[in-house]
Design an enzyme around this catalytic site. Structure first.
Site, PDB file in Angstrom:
ATOM      1  CD  GLU A 155      -2.901  -1.318   2.286  1.00  0.00           C
ATOM      2  OE1 GLU A 155      -2.795  -0.532   3.226  1.00  0.00           O
ATOM      3  OE2 GLU A 155      -3.769  -2.207   2.231  1.00  0.00           O
ATOM      4  CD  GLU A 260      -4.531  -7.976   1.289  1.00  0.00           C
ATOM      5  OE1 GLU A 260      -5.453  -7.282   1.759  1.00  0.00           O
ATOM      6  OE2 GLU A 260      -3.326  -7.730   1.482  1.00  0.00           O
TER       7      GLU A 260
END
Ligand code: XIL
Length: 364
Positions: A155, A260
């Site tokens: 991220e 994910e």
């Protein structure tokens, strides 16, 4: 006809046992990609036997949902708490799984000491680099040859393609990403190294990742795969843009992984997955506390099938598809971005049954 109660119970039990088991997902998708799930500490430690039976039967790869994040494993400088991470790795090893470590450099669930001095002020660049190198090296050395892939940086980029103003970026600038990969390459030359993020369908974010990965690979810094988290909802992402990103990421020469995967069936309040971006509970945001209505379930399954078909279309470059959890009952989405909702985002329902869209593959 009269059956004594005990005999009736026995017959019922044997009928249940005779119900044919679903073909394992890992066999179903064996020609396409590894398929797996994030697992939590309860599952690994035997407190969720039904979750364990799903993982053991269906998946050939696992990732640590929380136990390898720095706040858990390295809560103070020089202090490592290994029990849960060790149990996670052992669990995967005993089942012959491809084990993924998550995650080495990330702004969320970052150990509080990591980027600050004793007064809470940001540490100088050289100190942060030393801490990063120590953390990465310690983690990867402990599990060398046992954890086959690592989310090295998680991220780092915002949806508009600019760098997230994380402590790593604020102190080191853009250099923190290649530095982290350099440390990881040196710590375990045989482990695969990944860069991972959410909202990867965003064109600006896509372009930035292509640029970053091309730049590192051209300098001999290994990035083996680009992880697309794949936290989805009923109205996001745009699958055309998601597919454009898969193709664009493939042009770098790195593999692509769906890392994910989950799909919210509830009203959307947040199309990203930054853990800090939460919203207050409201009943209107939790419309299906007692189960998904048939038409919503149908719509969800149709959309999941579209996503899976997209992954299969690109299985020349997608090497792993990983759900963020096992069954709906344990998904993080029950409490994020809104606490206390009943969510239905995973591959198995609350009764541990395979979702209908998957039986279209397993029964082929
Ligand atoms: C989530 C976990 O599932 C939760 O249990 C935890 O409370 C917060 O983090 N992106 C990531 C994952 O990379 O590590 C996050 O996992 C979900 C978003």
């Amino acid at each position: 006809m009269f059956f004594p109660a005990a005999l009736g119970a026995l017959l019922l039990a044997s009928c249940a046992a005779d119900k044919p088991q679903d073909k394992p997902l890992k066999d179903t998708f064996a020609d396409n990609f590894l398929i797996g799930a994030a697992v939590n500490v309860d599952l690994v430690n035997g407190a969720d036997p039904k979750g364990d039976s799903i993982v053991s039967r269906h998946f050939n790869t696992i990732v640590a949902e929380n136990c390898m994040k720095s706040e858990k494993v390295n809560p103070a400088e020089g202090v490592y708490v290994w029990d849960d991470a060790d149990a996670f790795v052992k669990y995967g090893e005993e089942r012959g799984m491809f084990i993924v470590g998550h995650t080495l450099v990330w702004h969320s669930q970052l150990a509080p000491w990591f980027a600050v001095d004793s007064l809470g002020a940001p540490v100088p660049p050289e100190v942060l680099k030393e801490r990063m190198r120590n953390h990465i090296t310690t983690m990867m050395t402990r599990y060398k040859g046992r954890v086959q892939g690592w989310d090295v940086v998680n991220e780092a980029i915002l949806d508009d393609g600019t760098y997230r103003k994380s402590p790593f970026y604020e102190i080191l600038g853009e250099e923190f990403i290649p530095f982290a990969f350099q440390c990881a390459m040196e710590a375990d030359p045989d482990a695969e190294l990944y860069i991972n993020d959410y909202s990867m369908a965003s064109p600006a974010k896509r372009d930035k990742y292509v640029e970053i990965v091309n730049d590192m690979r051209s300098k001999g810094i290994r990035v083996d795969a680009i992880g697309m988290q794949g936290h989805m909802g009923m109205d996001y992402p745009d699958f055309n843009e998601f597919e454009n990103s898969i193709v664009a990421f493939g042009t770098t020469g790195a593999k692509v992984m769906i890392t994910e995967w989950d799909m919210s069936a509830l009203p959307t309040v947040n199309t990203g997955a930054n853990v800090a971006d939460t919203a207050a509970y409201a009943a209107a945001l939790n419309p299906y506390p007692d189960g998904l209505p048939a038409e919503v379930s149908q719509e969800w399954n149709d959309r999941m099938k579209k996503a899976m078909d997209m992954f299969i279309r690109h299985s020349d470059i997608i090497t792993r598809v990983n759900a963020w959890g096992t069954d709906d009952g344990m998904s993080w989405k029950n409490n994020w971005p809104v606490p206390g909702r009943s969510e239905y985002p995973l591959l198995f329902d609350r009764s541990y049954n395979l979702k209908p869209f998957l039986t279209e593959y397993t029964e082929k």
